[in-house]
Enzyme design. Structure first.
Site, mmCIF file in Angstrom:
data_model
loop_
_atom_site.group_PDB
_atom_site.id
_atom_site.type_symbol
_atom_site.label_atom_id
_atom_site.label_comp_id
_atom_site.label_asym_id
_atom_site.label_seq_id
_atom_site.Cartn_x
_atom_site.Cartn_y
_atom_site.Cartn_z
ATOM 1 N N ASP A 178 2.355 -9.213 9.022
ATOM 2 C CA ASP A 178 0.956 -9.523 8.988
ATOM 3 C C ASP A 178 0.447 -10.882 9.044
ATOM 4 O O ASP A 178 0.220 -11.487 8.001
ATOM 5 C CB ASP A 178 0.233 -8.364 7.858
ATOM 6 C CG ASP A 178 0.534 -7.104 8.036
ATOM 7 O OD1 ASP A 178 -0.048 -6.387 8.842
ATOM 8 O OD2 ASP A 178 1.648 -6.742 7.387
ATOM 9 N N LEU A 218 8.349 -2.232 11.906
ATOM 10 C CA LEU A 218 8.125 -0.972 11.478
ATOM 11 C C LEU A 218 6.630 -1.244 10.682
ATOM 12 O O LEU A 218 6.398 -2.293 10.437
ATOM 13 C CB LEU A 218 9.277 -0.955 9.992
ATOM 14 C CG LEU A 218 10.661 -0.845 10.577
ATOM 15 C CD1 LEU A 218 11.614 -0.736 9.486
ATOM 16 C CD2 LEU A 218 10.942 0.420 11.493
ATOM 17 N N GLY A 222 10.598 -2.364 5.944
ATOM 18 C CA GLY A 222 10.058 -3.512 5.974
ATOM 19 C C GLY A 222 9.581 -3.953 4.343
ATOM 20 O O GLY A 222 10.129 -4.896 3.977
ATOM 21 N N HIS A 223 9.342 -2.902 3.473
ATOM 22 C CA HIS A 223 8.753 -3.104 2.508
ATOM 23 C C HIS A 223 10.058 -3.243 1.536
ATOM 24 O O HIS A 223 10.121 -4.036 0.683
ATOM 25 C CB HIS A 223 8.163 -1.744 1.774
ATOM 26 C CG HIS A 223 6.704 -1.131 2.561
ATOM 27 N ND1 HIS A 223 6.893 -0.224 3.080
ATOM 28 C CD2 HIS A 223 5.822 -1.921 2.249
ATOM 29 C CE1 HIS A 223 5.538 -0.047 3.727
ATOM 30 N NE2 HIS A 223 4.948 -1.085 3.008
ATOM 31 N N MET A 236 0.805 -1.409 0.120
ATOM 32 C CA MET A 236 -0.154 0.118 -0.065
ATOM 33 C C MET A 236 0.804 1.316 -0.073
ATOM 34 O O MET A 236 0.333 2.412 0.220
ATOM 35 C CB MET A 236 -0.917 -0.003 1.305
ATOM 36 C CG MET A 236 -1.898 -1.229 1.317
ATOM 37 S SD MET A 236 -3.471 -0.990 2.239
ATOM 38 C CE MET A 236 -2.737 -0.507 3.741
ATOM 39 N N HIS A 283 8.913 1.757 4.096
ATOM 40 C CA HIS A 283 9.819 1.591 5.077
ATOM 41 C C HIS A 283 10.876 0.498 4.684
ATOM 42 O O HIS A 283 10.567 -0.225 3.841
ATOM 43 C CB HIS A 283 9.314 1.759 6.292
ATOM 44 C CG HIS A 283 8.047 0.623 6.572
ATOM 45 N ND1 HIS A 283 8.393 -0.697 6.385
ATOM 46 C CD2 HIS A 283 6.811 0.636 6.781
ATOM 47 C CE1 HIS A 283 7.153 -1.302 6.762
ATOM 48 N NE2 HIS A 283 6.395 -0.496 6.822
HETATM 49 P P1 AMP Z 1 1.462 -2.748 3.401
HETATM 50 O O1 AMP Z 1 1.915 -1.755 2.604
HETATM 51 O O2 AMP Z 1 1.472 -2.237 5.087
HETATM 52 O O3 AMP Z 1 0.244 -3.494 2.844
HETATM 53 O O4 AMP Z 1 2.573 -3.821 3.356
HETATM 54 C C1 AMP Z 1 3.104 -4.552 2.352
HETATM 55 C C2 AMP Z 1 3.809 -5.646 2.613
HETATM 56 O O5 AMP Z 1 4.952 -5.340 3.467
HETATM 57 C C3 AMP Z 1 2.799 -6.584 3.423
HETATM 58 O O6 AMP Z 1 3.340 -8.200 2.938
HETATM 59 C C4 AMP Z 1 3.488 -6.560 5.073
HETATM 60 O O7 AMP Z 1 3.393 -7.648 5.873
HETATM 61 C C5 AMP Z 1 4.995 -6.164 4.609
HETATM 62 N N1 AMP Z 1 5.421 -5.611 5.755
HETATM 63 C C6 AMP Z 1 4.785 -4.590 6.432
HETATM 64 N N2 AMP Z 1 5.760 -4.032 7.656
HETATM 65 C C7 AMP Z 1 6.685 -4.991 7.372
HETATM 66 C C8 AMP Z 1 7.684 -5.186 8.414
HETATM 67 N N3 AMP Z 1 8.105 -4.538 9.504
HETATM 68 N N4 AMP Z 1 8.748 -6.170 8.026
HETATM 69 C C9 AMP Z 1 8.387 -6.808 6.865
HETATM 70 N N5 AMP Z 1 7.389 -6.770 6.062
HETATM 71 C C10 AMP Z 1 6.523 -6.005 6.413
#
Ligand code: AMP
Length: 296
Positions: free
Chosen positions: A150, A184, A36-37, A30, A34
């Site tokens: 998640d 994160l 994580g992404h 989305m 950070h």
């Molecule tokens: P989002 O943009 O929040 O939908 O996250 C996109 C992807 O990044 C999803 O698969 C999340 O699980 C993953 N994600 C979010 N935060 C982290 C993190 N701190 N470490 C690893 N992956 C993450």
């Protein structure tokens, strides 16, 4: 690097890549990137010839009182990072492109989503399932990278992929944390300095739970009570749940054994945060397998 806004452009890019014999790695996000992404994109880049990243804030997974409008968005910054990391294509559709007509289809994951995030965010996983199904239909056969962060979402995506026979290999990647342990999250941007301190309670609670399991505790109640106590002691933090579950099914297990997952969710100020951690509880060996000398 291509930036596609239309489904047909993204789909033909992926089809062309596949017919040229290359494999496709896909990272759905989305945005508001950070580390994580970035770690997901890095793994995807290392393991695939063609890399596609989607950036779409999916309205279907937000409840009416949630932060869909306020959710951080910065497509230029995210696309710049993708370019630096050698991503081949970004798919950043509009809401109208993804949902041109009101959706009548509703996905139900049964017991997998009746608790935890599913209980606290009604409709959330139906929305996640819908958008991931659409994205998998656009990208086609690929390896898809998701964060362990998640955990219930990852279980939902695995179930969706298996039950609808998507030609997709789903890969889970380890949670990236700040040096103090805070997982994160794009929503960390909402936290004040004091709230950020309170937010550290989530990881502390997970650690206390996993330490207990590691030191031999096998009672679910005892582990969950210890986790809840940590959260209760943090000012400004209002817990939703602190539980230990079977890692694969997310079902409660009374006598802890095998692969487990500790999961917590709490509100800090107006921000809802989640986190989780793995633990393993091996059953003690049955007495009959111990030698006479040991038993005596
Ligand atoms: P989002 O943009 O929040 O939908 O996250 C996109 C992807 O990044 C999803 O698969 C999340 O699980 C993953 N994600 C979010 N935060 C982290 C993190 N701190 N470490 C690893 N992956 C993450």
């Amino acid at each position: 690097m291509h930036i596609f806004q239309r489904i047909d452009e993204a789909r033909s890019f992926c089809s062309r890549a596949r017919s040229g014999g290359t494999d496709i790695g896909f990272v759905p996000t989305m945005g508001a990137f950070h580390e994580g992404h970035i770690s997901l994109i890095r793994s995807c880049r290392e393991e695939n010839e063609t890399v596609m990243v989607s950036i779409f804030v999916n309205p279907a997974q937000f409840g009416p009182d949630e932060d869909f409008v306020a959710y951080p968005r910065d497509l230029d910054y995210d696309a710049g990072l993708c370019r630096e990391m050698g991503v081949d294509a970004v798919f950043a559709p509009s809401v109208a492109e993804m949902y041109p007509t009101p959706q009548t289809l509703s996905l139900d994951f049964g017991g997998l989503t009746s608790d935890l995030e599913g209980r606290h965010r009604p409709g959330h996983f139906a929305g996640v399932g819908l958008v991931i199904a659409k994205l998998f239909n656009v990208v086609g056969a690929c390896r898809a990278y998701f964060g362990d962060k998640d955990w219930q979402q990852l279980a939902v995506v695995r179930r969706l992929t298996a039950e609808l026979a998507f030609p997709v290999e789903v890969l889970g990647c380890e949670t990236v944390r700040d040096s103090d342990g805070l997982a994160l999250s794009s929503r960390n941007a909402y936290l004040s300095a004091t709230e950020r301190q309170s937010a550290l309670g989530l990881y502390r609670s997970l650690r206390v739970g996993s330490d207990k399991i590691e030191s031999g505790e096998r009672s679910r109640d005892a582990v969950e009570e210890a986790m809840a106590l940590v959260l209760a002691e943090v000012k400004g933090l209002s817990p939703d749940y602190a539980v230990v579950r079977d890692a694969a099914t997310l079902m409660p297990v009374d006598f802890l054994s095998g692969d487990l997952r500790l999961l917590v969710a709490a509100n800090v100020g107006g921000t809802r945060l989640i986190d989780n951690l793995g633990a393993r509880a091996d059953r003690p060996p049955p007495l009959s397998t111990l030698g006479e000398g040991v038993r005596a």
